[in-house]
Design an enzyme around this catalytic site. Structure first.
Site, PDB file in Angstrom:
ATOM      1  N   HIS A 121     -11.042   3.154  -1.845  1.00  0.00           N
ATOM      2  CA  HIS A 121      -9.943   3.897  -2.444  1.00  0.00           C
ATOM      3  C   HIS A 121      -8.628   3.512  -1.785  1.00  0.00           C
ATOM      4  O   HIS A 121      -8.608   2.891  -0.724  1.00  0.00           O
ATOM      5  CB  HIS A 121     -10.165   5.411  -2.308  1.00  0.00           C
ATOM      6  CG  HIS A 121     -10.133   5.887  -0.883  1.00  0.00           C
ATOM      7  ND1 HIS A 121     -11.254   5.990  -0.104  1.00  0.00           N
ATOM      8  CD2 HIS A 121      -9.100   6.287  -0.095  1.00  0.00           C
ATOM      9  CE1 HIS A 121     -10.931   6.431   1.098  1.00  0.00           C
ATOM     10  NE2 HIS A 121      -9.626   6.618   1.134  1.00  0.00           N
ATOM     11  N   LEU A 122      -7.546   3.905  -2.435  1.00  0.00           N
ATOM     12  CA  LEU A 122      -6.190   3.691  -1.921  1.00  0.00           C
ATOM     13  C   LEU A 122      -5.595   5.073  -1.659  1.00  0.00           C
ATOM     14  O   LEU A 122      -5.416   5.867  -2.578  1.00  0.00           O
ATOM     15  CB  LEU A 122      -5.360   2.910  -2.941  1.00  0.00           C
ATOM     16  CG  LEU A 122      -3.991   2.390  -2.507  1.00  0.00           C
ATOM     17  CD1 LEU A 122      -3.582   1.202  -3.375  1.00  0.00           C
ATOM     18  CD2 LEU A 122      -2.916   3.468  -2.613  1.00  0.00           C
ATOM     19  N   SER A 123      -5.306   5.369  -0.404  1.00  0.00           N
ATOM     20  CA  SER A 123      -4.827   6.702  -0.027  1.00  0.00           C
ATOM     21  C   SER A 123      -3.342   6.889  -0.329  1.00  0.00           C
ATOM     22  O   SER A 123      -2.538   5.983  -0.124  1.00  0.00           O
ATOM     23  CB  SER A 123      -5.060   6.947   1.468  1.00  0.00           C
ATOM     24  OG  SER A 123      -6.439   6.987   1.771  1.00  0.00           O
ATOM     25  N   TYR A 141       3.005   8.732   5.668  1.00  0.00           N
ATOM     26  CA  TYR A 141       3.785   7.937   6.616  1.00  0.00           C
ATOM     27  C   TYR A 141       5.134   7.540   6.016  1.00  0.00           C
ATOM     28  O   TYR A 141       5.261   7.338   4.806  1.00  0.00           O
ATOM     29  CB  TYR A 141       2.995   6.694   7.018  1.00  0.00           C
ATOM     30  CG  TYR A 141       1.588   7.024   7.475  1.00  0.00           C
ATOM     31  CD1 TYR A 141       1.355   7.611   8.720  1.00  0.00           C
ATOM     32  CD2 TYR A 141       0.487   6.784   6.643  1.00  0.00           C
ATOM     33  CE1 TYR A 141       0.072   7.934   9.133  1.00  0.00           C
ATOM     34  CE2 TYR A 141      -0.802   7.112   7.053  1.00  0.00           C
ATOM     35  CZ  TYR A 141      -1.002   7.689   8.296  1.00  0.00           C
ATOM     36  OH  TYR A 141      -2.271   8.026   8.689  1.00  0.00           O
ATOM     37  N   ASP A 193       6.919   4.738   6.304  1.00  0.00           N
ATOM     38  CA  ASP A 193       6.923   3.385   5.736  1.00  0.00           C
ATOM     39  C   ASP A 193       5.472   2.970   5.514  1.00  0.00           C
ATOM     40  O   ASP A 193       4.912   2.170   6.264  1.00  0.00           O
ATOM     41  CB  ASP A 193       7.634   2.412   6.680  1.00  0.00           C
ATOM     42  CG  ASP A 193       7.796   1.038   6.054  1.00  0.00           C
ATOM     43  OD1 ASP A 193       7.699   0.943   4.817  1.00  0.00           O
ATOM     44  OD2 ASP A 193       7.986   0.068   6.820  1.00  0.00           O
ATOM     45  N   PRO A 194       4.834   3.501   4.463  1.00  0.00           N
ATOM     46  CA  PRO A 194       3.392   3.298   4.297  1.00  0.00           C
ATOM     47  C   PRO A 194       3.016   1.862   3.942  1.00  0.00           C
ATOM     48  O   PRO A 194       3.748   1.177   3.239  1.00  0.00           O
ATOM     49  CB  PRO A 194       3.045   4.254   3.151  1.00  0.00           C
ATOM     50  CG  PRO A 194       4.309   4.385   2.374  1.00  0.00           C
ATOM     51  CD  PRO A 194       5.412   4.315   3.375  1.00  0.00           C
ATOM     52  N   SER A 195       1.898   1.442   4.451  1.00  0.00           N
ATOM     53  CA  SER A 195       1.289   0.164   4.069  1.00  0.00           C
ATOM     54  C   SER A 195       0.124   0.503   3.151  1.00  0.00           C
ATOM     55  O   SER A 195      -0.987   0.775   3.609  1.00  0.00           O
ATOM     56  CB  SER A 195       0.798  -0.585   5.309  1.00  0.00           C
ATOM     57  OG  SER A 195       0.060  -1.732   4.941  1.00  0.00           O
ATOM     58  N   PHE A 196       0.384   0.539   1.865  1.00  0.00           N
ATOM     59  CA  PHE A 196      -0.666   0.895   0.909  1.00  0.00           C
ATOM     60  C   PHE A 196      -1.761  -0.176   0.940  1.00  0.00           C
ATOM     61  O   PHE A 196      -1.486  -1.370   0.860  1.00  0.00           O
ATOM     62  CB  PHE A 196      -0.088   1.009  -0.503  1.00  0.00           C
ATOM     63  CG  PHE A 196       0.935   2.097  -0.642  1.00  0.00           C
ATOM     64  CD1 PHE A 196       0.556   3.436  -0.571  1.00  0.00           C
ATOM     65  CD2 PHE A 196       2.268   1.798  -0.837  1.00  0.00           C
ATOM     66  CE1 PHE A 196       1.492   4.454  -0.701  1.00  0.00           C
ATOM     67  CE2 PHE A 196       3.215   2.802  -0.980  1.00  0.00           C
ATOM     68  CZ  PHE A 196       2.826   4.131  -0.906  1.00  0.00           C
ATOM     69  N   HIS A 197      -3.009   0.269   1.031  1.00  0.00           N
ATOM     70  CA  HIS A 197      -4.105  -0.686   1.149  1.00  0.00           C
ATOM     71  C   HIS A 197      -5.417  -0.048   0.734  1.00  0.00           C
ATOM     72  O   HIS A 197      -5.534   1.183   0.637  1.00  0.00           O
ATOM     73  CB  HIS A 197      -4.228  -1.188   2.591  1.00  0.00           C
ATOM     74  CG  HIS A 197      -4.614  -0.114   3.556  1.00  0.00           C
ATOM     75  ND1 HIS A 197      -3.689   0.778   4.085  1.00  0.00           N
ATOM     76  CD2 HIS A 197      -5.822   0.248   4.072  1.00  0.00           C
ATOM     77  CE1 HIS A 197      -4.298   1.618   4.889  1.00  0.00           C
ATOM     78  NE2 HIS A 197      -5.606   1.330   4.898  1.00  0.00           N
ATOM     79  N   SER A 243      -9.163   0.036   2.171  1.00  0.00           N
ATOM     80  CA  SER A 243     -10.000  -0.302   3.329  1.00  0.00           C
ATOM     81  C   SER A 243     -11.309  -0.913   2.848  1.00  0.00           C
ATOM     82  O   SER A 243     -11.963  -0.376   1.947  1.00  0.00           O
ATOM     83  CB  SER A 243     -10.285   0.944   4.175  1.00  0.00           C
ATOM     84  OG  SER A 243      -9.105   1.399   4.814  1.00  0.00           O
TER      85      SER A 243
END
Length: 284
Positions: free
Chosen positions: A139-141, A221, A223-227, A229
């Site tokens: 998933h992408l949080s 956050y 400056d989020p780093s969308f990812h 996992s």
């Protein structure tokens, strides 16, 4: 129903002994009767009375019906803090009854090509001394994991649904590997960072953050780093992971017919609170 009282018949028997008792052979019935009464008086202490009352209450207490237990599983589910039962994972916060771990996310449903690539990545990492465990789901949080009390879940999800009422669905993609470590430094993750759709994801985070703020919860956050996992390991192995990251990225870039790109259709946002999942369809 009153509990803990003798029946009226028993009270009458104690208050009105047999008016014409029949003596027993030996003429000692009166003496034995007196001894029994003395023993009863000695044992009739306040502590003894309390114990007897508690025993009567315990025997009359009815079991909770199974249908009611099924309605509120979080109240009866046994929780364990034994990390060995969870692959060595450690909770970010201590479990307490009535607290529900909650987060907002987009689900990713892997295809066959993704699964094949992930197997290659895990094998390559293992060759460098990093044993990764594949994520159970992908998933992408769009939020941090926060704690909701049970009675907050419904108003929280209703407020979230209202905020998402006019949000449009879109597509994002990811193809660049990146190493992440949680704030407690107890787990390290291999993720695939989003390269397109970043602006739309930020708009959704603003909506989610407003709901979090209303309930006095942590926002996402700055400056989020969308990812997404892909896999994880116990402990802070950021250094080892970065040492082999270049080789892992090469597997992504040279996968079969060309660079692999993870495509995620952002059509339905979800919120998971404990064992409950709520879905919010975005507009076409």
């Amino acid at each position: 129903m009153l509990v803990g009282y003798s029946s009226s018949s028993e009270e009458e028997e104690e208050a009105n002994p047999d008016p014409d008792p029949k003596p027993k052979p030996g003429g000692s019935s009166g003496r034995r009767r007196g001894c029994e009464e003395e023993e009863e008086e000695e044992d009739d202490s306040p502590r003894r009375k309390k114990l007897k009352a508690e025993e009567r209450v315990a025997t009359t207490r009815l079991p909770v019906p199974g249908c009611l237990l099924a309605m509120f599983p979080e109240e009866v589910e046994l929780q364990t803090e034994d990390s060995s039962l969870h692959g060595g994972r450690v909770r970010s916060f201590k479990h307490e009854r009535g607290n529900w771990a909650t987060y907002v996310y987009f689900p990713y449903h892997p295809d066959e090509e993704f699964v094949e690539l992930l197997d290659e990545l895990l094998s390559a990492a293992r060759a460098h001394g990093v044993a990764l465990s594949q994520q159970e789901e992908f998933h992408l949080s769009l939020s941090q994991t926060v704690v909701l009390r049970h009675h907050w879940i419904l108003p929280f999800t209703q407020r979230l649904k209202a905020g998402l009422a006019h949000c449009k669905k879109f597509t994002c993609s990811a193809g660049r590997l990146k190493v992440y470590c949680n704030a407690e430094r107890t787990r390290t993750f291999l993720g695939m960072e989003v390269s397109t759709g970043h602006a739309q994801l930020l708009d959704l985070v603003r909506v989610v953050d407003r709901t979090m703020t209303e309930f006095h919860l942590d926002t996402f956050y700055k400056d989020p780093s969308f990812h997404v996992s892909l896999a994880w390991c116990v402990g802070d192995l950021t250094g080892l992971m970065k040492d082999c990251l270049q080789e892992l990225q090469r597997l992504v870039d040279e996968h079969e017919d060309g660079p692999f790109a993870l495509r995620l259709d952002c059509e339905e946002l979800r919120c998971r609170a404990g064992n409950k999942t709520f879905s919010f369809a975005l507009e076409p």
